[in-house]
Write a protein that holds these residues in place. Sequence first.
Motif, short mmCIF file in Angstrom:
data_model
loop_
_atom_site.label_atom_id
_atom_site.label_comp_id
_atom_site.label_asym_id
_atom_site.label_seq_id
_atom_site.Cartn_x
_atom_site.Cartn_y
_atom_site.Cartn_z
N ARG A 31 40.04 -36.89 37.40
CA ARG A 31 39.06 -37.94 37.15
C ARG A 31 37.85 -37.76 38.04
N ASP A 32 36.68 -38.09 37.55
CA ASP A 32 35.46 -38.03 38.34
C ASP A 32 35.27 -39.27 39.20
N ASP A 33 35.90 -40.38 38.83
CA ASP A 33 35.67 -41.64 39.51
C ASP A 33 36.76 -41.99 40.54
N LEU A 34 37.53 -41.02 40.98
CA LEU A 34 38.59 -41.28 41.95
C LEU A 34 37.97 -41.66 43.29
N ASN A 35 38.36 -42.80 43.83
CA ASN A 35 37.86 -43.28 45.12
C ASN A 35 38.91 -42.98 46.19
N LEU A 40 41.03 -42.26 53.84
CA LEU A 40 40.41 -41.59 54.98
C LEU A 40 40.67 -42.35 56.28
N ILE A 41 40.73 -41.61 57.35
CA ILE A 41 40.89 -42.20 58.67
C ILE A 41 39.55 -42.09 59.38
N ILE A 67 41.98 -47.37 60.08
CA ILE A 67 41.99 -46.91 58.70
C ILE A 67 40.91 -47.68 57.95
N LYS A 68 40.12 -46.98 57.15
CA LYS A 68 39.04 -47.65 56.41
C LYS A 68 39.65 -48.70 55.49
N GLU A 69 39.00 -49.84 55.48
CA GLU A 69 39.47 -50.93 54.63
C GLU A 69 38.65 -50.99 53.36
N GLU A 70 39.24 -50.57 52.28
CA GLU A 70 38.63 -50.65 50.95
C GLU A 70 39.76 -50.87 49.96
N GLU A 71 39.42 -51.08 48.74
CA GLU A 71 40.45 -51.31 47.74
C GLU A 71 41.30 -50.04 47.54
N ALA A 72 42.53 -50.24 47.16
CA ALA A 72 43.46 -49.12 46.96
C ALA A 72 42.97 -48.21 45.85
N PRO A 73 43.16 -46.89 46.00
CA PRO A 73 42.73 -45.96 44.95
C PRO A 73 43.62 -46.09 43.71
N GLN A 74 43.06 -45.75 42.58
CA GLN A 74 43.85 -45.73 41.36
C GLN A 74 44.81 -44.55 41.44
#
Length: 135
Positions: A31-35, A40-41, A67-74
Amino acid sequence: ILQAPIRLEDHFLDYNWKEDLSVIKIIVSTRDDLNVAPLLIETGLPMPVVFKGYKSMREKGLMDFKIKEEEAPQKEGWITQTLTIRIPNPEYNRISENKLKEMLKHPAWRKYAQALYVKEIDGQQILLKEDISWF
């Protein structure tokens, strides 16, 4: 083919670690949109204090492990592969007489060096533990 000189960091030698163990996680996506940002640390753990250029942990300051706080990756359309790299310490259980004498003179390293390397000190002669040798 990736070629680079391999050199152990000073802390592997000073702490007599048997090997350098590094783990690399490879992420492959269709996928191109993988976050991957949540994976990442931001900062790593601090490296141990080394004998050369000794500074106390208080003098050096400690880095926070975050650890960076963002939404979980798909989880669709991607896989991971873990690679483990082991680099043996060629100086494991070996020490130079000069380095050991310098460590024994240093107040912060004396007890550590004695516990790790020394069986007995008889006057000016240092007797090493059975599994330790000079180089």
